[in-house]
Design a protein around this motif. Structure first.
Motif, PDB file in Angstrom:
ATOM      1  N   ASP A  71       4.721  10.645 -12.895  1.00  9.54           N
ATOM      2  CA  ASP A  71       3.735   9.694 -12.365  1.00  9.54           C
ATOM      3  C   ASP A  71       4.375   8.401 -11.871  1.00  9.54           C
ATOM      4  OD1 ASP A  71       1.696  11.394 -12.744  1.00  9.54           O
ATOM      5  OD2 ASP A  71       0.941  10.462 -14.597  1.00  9.54           O
ATOM      6  N   LEU A  74       6.039   7.561  -8.017  1.00 14.68           N
ATOM      7  CA  LEU A  74       5.380   6.988  -6.837  1.00 14.68           C
ATOM      8  C   LEU A  74       5.440   5.462  -6.865  1.00 14.68           C
ATOM      9  CD1 LEU A  74       2.384   9.441  -6.470  1.00 14.68           C
ATOM     10  CD2 LEU A  74       4.276   9.140  -4.867  1.00 14.68           C
ATOM     11  N   GLU A  78       7.284   3.052  -4.121  1.00 14.45           N
ATOM     12  CA  GLU A  78       6.666   1.844  -3.562  1.00 14.45           C
ATOM     13  C   GLU A  78       7.578   0.632  -3.725  1.00 14.45           C
ATOM     14  OE1 GLU A  78       2.621   1.115  -4.582  1.00 14.45           O
ATOM     15  OE2 GLU A  78       2.624  -0.817  -3.529  1.00 14.45           O
ATOM     16  N   GLU A 108      -1.795  16.282  -3.410  1.00 16.19           N
ATOM     17  CA  GLU A 108      -1.969  14.985  -4.074  1.00 16.19           C
ATOM     18  C   GLU A 108      -0.820  14.029  -3.702  1.00 16.19           C
ATOM     19  OE1 GLU A 108      -2.391  15.385  -8.384  1.00 16.19           O
ATOM     20  OE2 GLU A 108      -1.555  13.353  -8.585  1.00 16.19           O
ATOM     21  N   TYR A 109       0.409  14.526  -3.762  1.00 13.87           N
ATOM     22  CA  TYR A 109       1.567  13.674  -3.424  1.00 13.87           C
ATOM     23  C   TYR A 109       1.570  13.303  -1.950  1.00 13.87           C
ATOM     24  CZ  TYR A 109       4.022  13.388  -7.836  1.00 13.87           C
ATOM     25  OH  TYR A 109       4.370  13.055  -9.119  1.00 13.87           O
ATOM     26  N   LYS A 112      -1.115  10.528  -1.520  1.00 11.56           N
ATOM     27  CA  LYS A 112      -0.686   9.270  -2.130  1.00 11.56           C
ATOM     28  C   LYS A 112       0.424   8.608  -1.328  1.00 11.56           C
ATOM     29  CE  LYS A 112      -2.268   9.912  -6.834  1.00 11.56           C
ATOM     30  NZ  LYS A 112      -1.950  10.440  -8.172  1.00 11.56           N
ATOM     31  N   GLN A 113       1.332   9.432  -0.784  1.00 14.91           N
ATOM     32  CA  GLN A 113       2.433   8.852  -0.011  1.00 14.91           C
ATOM     33  C   GLN A 113       1.975   8.448   1.398  1.00 14.91           C
ATOM     34  OE1 GLN A 113       6.580  10.394  -1.466  1.00 14.91           O
ATOM     35  NE2 GLN A 113       5.220  12.143  -1.528  1.00 14.91           N
ATOM     36  N   ALA A 115      -0.960   7.152   1.850  1.00 13.43           N
ATOM     37  CA  ALA A 115      -1.591   5.858   1.546  1.00 13.43           C
ATOM     38  C   ALA A 115      -0.528   4.766   1.421  1.00 13.43           C
ATOM     39  CB  ALA A 115      -2.399   5.968   0.267  1.00 13.43           C
ATOM     40  N   LEU A 116       0.590   5.109   0.799  1.00 13.50           N
ATOM     41  CA  LEU A 116       1.691   4.140   0.667  1.00 13.50           C
ATOM     42  C   LEU A 116       2.240   3.744   2.038  1.00 13.50           C
ATOM     43  CD1 LEU A 116       3.749   2.569  -1.038  1.00 13.50           C
ATOM     44  CD2 LEU A 116       5.134   4.647  -1.138  1.00 13.50           C
ATOM     45  N   LYS A 119      -0.101   1.288   3.507  1.00 13.28           N
ATOM     46  CA  LYS A 119      -0.001   0.012   2.795  1.00 13.28           C
ATOM     47  C   LYS A 119       1.254  -0.756   3.229  1.00 13.28           C
ATOM     48  CE  LYS A 119       0.113  -1.753  -1.954  1.00 13.28           C
ATOM     49  NZ  LYS A 119       0.172  -1.354  -3.373  1.00 13.28           N
ATOM     50  N   TYR A 142      -7.634  11.954   6.862  1.00 13.19           N
ATOM     51  CA  TYR A 142      -6.974  10.691   6.541  1.00 13.19           C
ATOM     52  C   TYR A 142      -7.066   9.698   7.709  1.00 13.19           C
ATOM     53  CZ  TYR A 142      -3.470   7.347   5.110  1.00 13.19           C
ATOM     54  OH  TYR A 142      -2.838   6.183   4.773  1.00 13.19           O
TER      55      TYR A 142
END
Ligand code: NI
Length: 260
Positions: A71, A74, A78, A108-109, A112-113, A115-116, A119, A142
């Motif tokens: 966990d 990630l 970042e 999932e990864y 999340k990546q 989204a990173l 960001k 997305y």
């Protein structure tokens, strides 16, 4: 010349990286992007990039490595992404060829990546194998939520169909071709290379993997990107110099690198 994807952080180059880089520079390569595939390789990519002016790092958890990821990885990615030499998140993506048992975790990864990347305002480097439908669904959903990026990222070593390429181009992706475009019976890859617009084209070696013809089966190095360039020029019937100018411009634009 550029190499948009070379794993200089791979153990294949532990003993001879200086020599490999010297050869690359002698053959005219000005910029190389070095992607990680897990935390350790991402840190190594950054270390190499910090040492060498002409090398930039990309960091992320590869779909084949999600099963070993923790966990906090990630969060680490970042944290590392604030480094000045980090120009992308990747390689990330989906691989159902090797990862049939980790499909949900891969998704999932990937999300999340993605989204990173939003960001941090960084493009993504995508690895995609035998998971086109799921990937397109995830990306479409997305981008509907987050808006279309002008610099969403690049499909690394693209091997999909021309139809899928059109969808990816519409989503803003760049398309990168590697060694397989030089393989004698790579009909589909040659066809996509022919149809890929010059302003979205990138080339790469994926060193140490996928050495181009006639070096197939050997340890690939960035200087071999010239064989990929030659083949694409031949397929498109366009002067090598023009292809070279375009892929350089594309790489500097996509990864926000100041070219010479
Ligand atoms: Ni790779």
């Amino acid at each position: 010349m550029i190499d948009s994807h070379a794993h200089l952080n791979d153990e294949a180059f532990i003993d001879n990286l200086d020599e490999v880089l010297l050869d690359a520079r002698k053959s005219g390569i000005k910029t190389i992007i070095c992607p990680g595939w897990d935390i350790e390789s991402s840190i190594k990519a950054i270390k190499i990039a910090e040492r060498e002016d002409d090398i930039y790092a990309s960091i992320g958890i590869h779909p084949e490595n999600v099963k070993d990821a923790k966990d906090e990885d990630l969060l680490k990615i970042e944290e590392l992404s604030s480094n000045k030499k980090v120009v992308a998140i990747g390689e990330i993506g989906l691989d159902y060829h090797y990862g049939k048992d980790t499909i949900e975790l891969q998704k999932e990864y990937l999300l999340k990546q993605l989204a990173l990347s939003t960001k941090k305002n960084l493009p993504v480097i995508i690895h995609l194998r035998e998971a086109t439908e799921d990937f397109l669904n995830i990306i479409k959903e997305y981008t509907e939520k987050n808006g279309k990026h002008e610099k969403i990222g690049v499909m690394h070593c693209y091997s999909g169909s021309t139809e899928t390429m059109k969808i990816l181009l519409d989503l803003g992706f760049y398309i990168s071709f590697g060694g397989p475009v030089t393989f004698k019976n790579a009909k589909t890859v040659k066809e996509t290379a022919l149809l890929c617009p010059l302003d979205r084209l990138l080339i790469e070696t994926d060193s140490p993997y996928l050495a181009p013809h006639p070096l197939r089966g050997t340890v690939n190095t960035p200087k071999n990107v010239s064989l990929v360039l030659k083949e694409i020029a031949k397929i498109k019937g366009i002067d090598e110099k023009i292809i070279e100018e375009n892929v350089e411009k594309n790489l500097y634009f996509l990864f926000n690198i100041k070219g010479e």
